[in-house]
Design an enzyme around this catalytic site. Structure first.
Site, short mmCIF file in Angstrom:
data_model
loop_
_atom_site.label_atom_id
_atom_site.label_comp_id
_atom_site.label_asym_id
_atom_site.label_seq_id
_atom_site.Cartn_x
_atom_site.Cartn_y
_atom_site.Cartn_z
N LYS A 200 -10.29 0.82 4.43
CA LYS A 200 -8.95 0.94 3.84
C LYS A 200 -8.03 -0.03 4.57
O LYS A 200 -7.81 0.07 5.78
CB LYS A 200 -8.43 2.37 3.98
CG LYS A 200 -7.02 2.52 3.42
CD LYS A 200 -6.58 3.96 3.36
CE LYS A 200 -5.16 4.08 2.85
NZ LYS A 200 -4.70 5.46 2.81
N LYS A 254 -10.72 -0.08 -0.35
CA LYS A 254 -9.38 0.08 -0.91
C LYS A 254 -8.42 -0.92 -0.29
O LYS A 254 -8.43 -1.04 0.93
CB LYS A 254 -8.92 1.51 -0.61
CG LYS A 254 -7.54 1.84 -1.08
CD LYS A 254 -7.19 3.24 -0.68
CE LYS A 254 -5.75 3.51 -1.07
NZ LYS A 254 -5.23 4.68 -0.45
#
Ligand code: PBG
Length: 330
Positions: A200, A254
């Site tokens: 992330k 992400k």
């Protein structure tokens, strides 16, 4: 492989008709590829549009069961819950995060009551409940790791008890996957899966989401000391290896579209269930351009989603899930 030269090879031959193109198409897209993120809020029988995400609304908990049923009816296998929280829900100790009565946990129960078949995914991070908007506890300006992990474990256990099928630690603290996995085993939740937000990145593409969940005004500073540096790729591979060794069942990258090189590497190097999150900023860009007539909204939606599949994704978290499923179902 060396290709025979032209004209023995004319690659356009296989592009000539829709039938020929369908025969040699390498990736496919179906509603089963989607996880639908939904925003839940306090209140009764209401929805509220998210201004920076045209087409997306927050929904009261009493309506989320119906939304889940609709998604399941469209062939979407999973729904991911994010709570909208005002400043009154936020404290220094984040105690609401592991309360079975917070709106996210109420939503898990409401969905499981209304539509037990659909997989319910959660978010594990302190940011909706933290006075300063960070994913971890802040002590003297530092986002502290180990004390945060203890709180994340409590959050995870409550979510599992409320019926969650998939836990999504999105906080990027070190050691949280192992701690959560051990706690789940010890508490009799060995069947609960973890889809780790493994890679992330500290991305500016999360802006509209922070509006949607009420975090924008709470957040002080940035998340650069825990989310990944956007310039890094090898580090993502180390994180994948670490999370798998600690007990993650599935891996997430992400944001999505600007990070498909990372998806491709994860899938090639590890061959594990790999997901990507087409985040709020990606969604907002496409919707804004479509609203202005600068892009064909439906076409870019479908194109962007199949690109995730081509890159190696097993599934995609996307705000387009219901709209795309409707198009795909004809
Ligand atoms: C917070 C969280 C974020 C998103 C999912 N979980 C935002 C952040 O890390 O600040 C972003 C999702 C999106 O932009 O669509 N733990």
């Amino acid at each position: 492989m060396t290709m025979p030269p032209f004209p023995n090879t004319r690659l356009r031959r296989l592009r000539r008709t829709p039938a020929l193109r369908a025969m040699v198409r390498e990736s496919s897209l179906s509603p089963a590829d989607f996880i639908w993120p939904v925003f839940v809020m306090e209140g009764k029988d209401a929805t509220e549009p998210v201004a920076s995400m045209p087409g997306v609304s927050r929904t009261t908990v009493d309506r989320v069961g119906a939304a889940a049923k609709e998604a399941w009816g469209l062939g979407i296998p999973a729904i991911c819950i994010f709570p909208y929280t005002g400043m009154d829900a936020r404290t220094e100790d984040c105690a609401l995060a592991w309360s079975p009565d917070n709106i996210a946990n109420q939503a898990i129960k409401a969905i499981k009551d209304a539509c037990p078949e659909i997989a319910v995914m959660t978010d594990i991070a302190l940011d909706p409940y933290n006075i300063n908007g960070h994913d971890g506890f802040v002590e003297n300006g530092e986002i502290v790791n180990d004390r945060t992990v203890e709180a994340l474990v409590k959050m995870a256990l409550t979510q599992a008890e409320c019926g969650a099928d998939i836990l999504g630690p999105s906080d990027m603290m070190d050691g949280r996957i192992g701690a959560i996995r051990t706690a789940l085993e010890n508490a009799g939740h060995s069947h609960v899966t973890i889809l780790s937000y493994t890679a992330k990145y500290a991305s500016a593409f999360y802006g509209p989401f922070r509006d949607a969940v009420g975090a924008s005004s709470a957040l002080t500073g940035d998340k650069n000391t825990y989310q990944m540096d956007v310039a890094n790729s090898d580090e993502a591979m180390r994180l994948v290896e670490r999370d798998l060794s600690e007990g993650a069942d599935m891996i997430m990258v992400k944001p999505g579209m600007p990070y498909l090189d990372i998806v491709g590497r994860v899938k090639r190097e590890f061959g594990v269930p790999t997901f990507a999150y087409q985040v709020s900023g990606e969604y907002a860009m496409m919707q804004a351009a479509a609203q202005n007539g600068w892009l064909d909204g439906e076409k870019v939606m479908l194109e962007s989603l199949i690109c995730f599949k081509r890159a190696g994704c097993d599934g995609i978290l996307t705000y387009f899930a219901p709209a795309a499923a409707k198009v795909l179902n004809g």
